[in-house]
Design a protein around this motif. Structure first.
Motif, PDB file in Angstrom:
ATOM      1  N   ILE A   1       0.658  -1.456  -0.009  1.00  0.00           N
ATOM      2  CA  ILE A   1       0.309   0.507   0.558  1.00  0.00           C
ATOM      3  C   ILE A   1       0.947   0.980   0.096  1.00  0.00           C
ATOM      4  N   GLY A   2       0.764   2.423  -0.557  1.00  0.00           N
ATOM      5  CA  GLY A   2       1.560   3.681  -0.910  1.00  0.00           C
ATOM      6  C   GLY A   2       0.792   4.698  -0.946  1.00  0.00           C
ATOM      7  N   TYR A   3       0.998   5.722  -0.316  1.00  0.00           N
ATOM      8  CA  TYR A   3      -0.417   6.917  -1.189  1.00  0.00           C
ATOM      9  C   TYR A   3       0.947   8.588  -0.719  1.00  0.00           C
ATOM     10  N   TRP A   4      -0.227   9.111  -1.250  1.00  0.00           N
ATOM     11  CA  TRP A   4       0.659  10.130  -1.221  1.00  0.00           C
ATOM     12  C   TRP A   4      -0.127  11.525  -1.116  1.00  0.00           C
ATOM     13  N   LEU A   5       0.020  12.435  -1.196  1.00  0.00           N
ATOM     14  CA  LEU A   5      -0.823  14.083  -0.559  1.00  0.00           C
ATOM     15  C   LEU A   5      -0.378  15.497  -1.018  1.00  0.00           C
ATOM     16  N   GLY A   6      -0.814  15.877  -1.468  1.00  0.00           N
ATOM     17  CA  GLY A   6      -0.365  16.765  -1.882  1.00  0.00           C
ATOM     18  C   GLY A   6      -0.085  17.911  -0.622  1.00  0.00           C
ATOM     19  N   ARG A   7       0.833  18.948  -1.027  1.00  0.00           N
ATOM     20  CA  ARG A   7       1.415  19.632   0.338  1.00  0.00           C
ATOM     21  C   ARG A   7       0.606  20.297   1.268  1.00  0.00           C
ATOM     22  N   ASP A   8      -0.016  20.513   0.580  1.00  0.00           N
ATOM     23  CA  ASP A   8      -0.911  22.016   1.071  1.00  0.00           C
ATOM     24  C   ASP A   8      -2.524  20.939   2.316  1.00  0.00           C
ATOM     25  N   TYR A   9      -2.186  19.804   2.244  1.00  0.00           N
ATOM     26  CA  TYR A   9      -3.304  18.719   2.544  1.00  0.00           C
ATOM     27  C   TYR A   9      -2.360  18.135   3.757  1.00  0.00           C
ATOM     28  N   TRP A  10      -1.043  18.004   4.509  1.00  0.00           N
ATOM     29  CA  TRP A  10      -0.557  18.133   5.385  1.00  0.00           C
ATOM     30  C   TRP A  10      -0.900  18.557   6.290  1.00  0.00           C
TER      31      TRP A  10
END
Length: 198
Positions: free
Chosen positions: A122-131
């Protein structure tokens, strides 16, 4: 289920990941906070291209990913990545949508060319504005549970986590992943695993 999993809890109902549906609550009970308007499990669309580039063409997002940052992330490369995410049969890739806009991605991947479906990453990433807004924990928890529910042969999920990314490690540990040692393929990364819930 994966194409429009809107987080709007019906009255007196709750999400049952084992049955992959809403079920009647026998009695009122507290529920975990979920960002309003979040939708999981919709494929990336060609119309998302500008948004995809805006989110992912950021060295900070790539800093703790196992793949190198393609500096810059061009629209041509982004279009290829979107096409591959929807075409390959060894993984399930979904955009995470909040209030109608993609904000990140979740992915479950099996070993390419293998028929074994008992273990997947399982992998994921999130845009910086949503950290820092609990979005990562909620999206990974839901995706992990739904993948187990939809894939009966899946016995274990694992994730690669950079040692300089304690926030991501906490996200995984809070939903049941445990440390399993260093990653043999990537220096600086550890493996965390989660067995199918009993």
């Amino acid at each position: 289920m994966f194409d429009s999993d809107t987080v709007t809890t019906p009255a007196a109902q709750s999400w049952d990941p084992a049955e992959a549906c809403w079920t009647e609550n026998p009695a009122p009970r507290p529920t975990r906070s979920v960002p309003p308007g979040m939708t999981l499990m919709r494929p990336w669309h060609e119309s998302d291209l500008d948004r995809y580039v805006a989110l992912l063409d950021d060295p900070a997002v790539w800093a703790h990913l196992p793949d190198p940052y393609p500096d810059p992330l061009t629209h041509d490369l982004a279009a290829q990545l979107i096409a591959l995410s929807n075409a390959a049969d060894h993984h399930l890739v979904r955009a995470v949508v909040l209030d109608g806009q993609p904000v990140g991605q979740v992915r479950l991947s099996f070993t390419p060319g293998s028929a074994d479906r008992s273990r997947a990453e399982i992998g994921y990433w999130l845009g910086r504005d949503y950290w820092g807004k609990r979005i990562a924990r909620d999206m990974v928890a839901r995706f992990s549970a739904q993948c187990f529910a939809m894939m009966p042969a899946l016995a274990e999920q694992y994730a690669r986590v950079h040692r300089d990314n304690p926030a991501s490690r906490r996200v995984l540990e809070r939903i049941g992943f445990v440390a399993a040692g260093p990653c043999p393929e990537h220096d600086g990364f550890d493996i965390l695993t989660r067995p199918r819930p009993a």
